[in-house]
Design a protein around this motif. Sequence first.
Motif, short mmCIF file in Angstrom:
data_model
loop_
_atom_site.label_atom_id
_atom_site.label_comp_id
_atom_site.label_asym_id
_atom_site.label_seq_id
_atom_site.Cartn_x
_atom_site.Cartn_y
_atom_site.Cartn_z
N VAL A 1 10.27 9.77 -6.76
CA VAL A 1 11.20 8.83 -6.13
C VAL A 1 10.44 7.53 -5.91
CG1 VAL A 1 12.77 8.47 -4.20
CG2 VAL A 1 12.30 10.80 -4.99
N SER A 2 10.98 6.43 -6.41
CA SER A 2 10.25 5.16 -6.32
C SER A 2 10.29 4.59 -4.91
CB SER A 2 10.86 4.14 -7.29
OG SER A 2 12.13 3.74 -6.83
N ARG A 3 9.36 3.68 -4.64
CA ARG A 3 9.34 3.03 -3.34
C ARG A 3 10.67 2.32 -3.08
NH1 ARG A 3 5.50 -1.86 -2.63
NH2 ARG A 3 7.45 -2.99 -2.68
N GLU B 1 8.96 -4.81 4.97
CA GLU B 1 7.52 -5.00 4.80
C GLU B 1 7.05 -4.14 3.63
OE1 GLU B 1 5.32 -6.56 7.20
OE2 GLU B 1 7.04 -7.36 8.30
N SER B 2 6.10 -4.65 2.85
CA SER B 2 5.77 -3.97 1.60
C SER B 2 5.14 -2.60 1.83
CB SER B 2 4.84 -4.84 0.77
OG SER B 2 3.61 -5.01 1.47
N ASN B 3 4.49 -2.37 2.98
CA ASN B 3 3.83 -1.07 3.16
C ASN B 3 4.64 -0.11 4.04
OD1 ASN B 3 3.58 -2.36 5.56
ND2 ASN B 3 1.45 -1.78 5.92
N THR B 4 5.91 -0.46 4.32
CA THR B 4 6.71 0.32 5.26
C THR B 4 6.87 1.77 4.81
OG1 THR B 4 7.90 -1.67 5.82
CG2 THR B 4 8.90 0.39 6.48
N VAL B 5 7.20 1.97 3.54
CA VAL B 5 7.42 3.32 3.04
C VAL B 5 6.13 4.13 3.15
CG1 VAL B 5 7.83 4.66 0.94
CG2 VAL B 5 9.40 2.84 1.57
N ALA B 6 5.00 3.48 2.83
CA ALA B 6 3.71 4.19 2.92
C ALA B 6 3.46 4.68 4.35
CB ALA B 6 2.59 3.26 2.46
N VAL B 7 3.89 3.90 5.32
CA VAL B 7 3.71 4.31 6.72
C VAL B 7 4.56 5.56 7.03
CG1 VAL B 7 4.11 3.62 9.13
CG2 VAL B 7 3.11 1.99 7.51
N TYR B 8 5.79 5.58 6.56
CA TYR B 8 6.64 6.76 6.82
C TYR B 8 6.08 7.99 6.13
CZ TYR B 8 9.93 3.20 8.36
OH TYR B 8 10.50 2.16 9.00
#
Length: 232
Positions: free
Chosen positions: A179-181, A196-203
């Motif tokens: 599943v893509s970002r 924010e570009s890193n939001t998904v990485a945080v979740y």
Amino acid sequence: MLSMNSQGARVQVLLVEDDAMLGDALRTSLVASGMAVDWVGDVPEARLALIDHGYGAVLLDLGLPGGSGLAVLKYLRARYDATPVLIITARDRLSERVQGLDAGADDYIVKPFQLDELQARLRAVVRRSRNSVVSALRCRDVVLDPARRVVTKAGVEVTLSASEYRTLLALMERAGQTVSREQLEAAVYGGNGTIESNTVAVYIHQLRRKLGDDLVATVHGLGYRIAAANGS
Ligand code: CA
């Protein structure tokens, strides 16, 4: 009491209606009949509300700003969510009514209508839906129950934020696929707002912390993946 479900709790209704006067009248009427009502006015808001809550029924206007209510219905059914949907249509829109039923609406009511008829129709679709079962999503010892919006690990309930829950649901619905970002951002924000570009990485980090480091794999450059239930 018809306004109660089998557990004795009040039926929660999501009202999707952009017309302020009609929406207000509907909400007042449904609350007076003992139901709890969340009221939203467009397609993105409706999608997010449906992800975050388990509703007993959806009352769906088809003529919404920026899109048809049919998009909400299709979104719901594409996720195998069997929440009963009663659509509200205008008198001259027969084709919409047919499309609505084809897309999985349980019933429709034509404007203008009497509020007591609407309540009766709504109670009927809620009653009929009580026999249907929404199946839970599983990955190893993690189980997500979309109907109750509950996540457990090894049988123990884990508390997730709304954004973490939406991220996990998007991954588990596509288990075994990358599943893509961008897909995850759309699932979390419903296409609204700047991200924010890193939001998904945080979740993802939070999900790993709460549910196990190896639950979500990073597919470098492409996105994230959760293993299918059969272990692929
Ligand atoms: Ca409308």
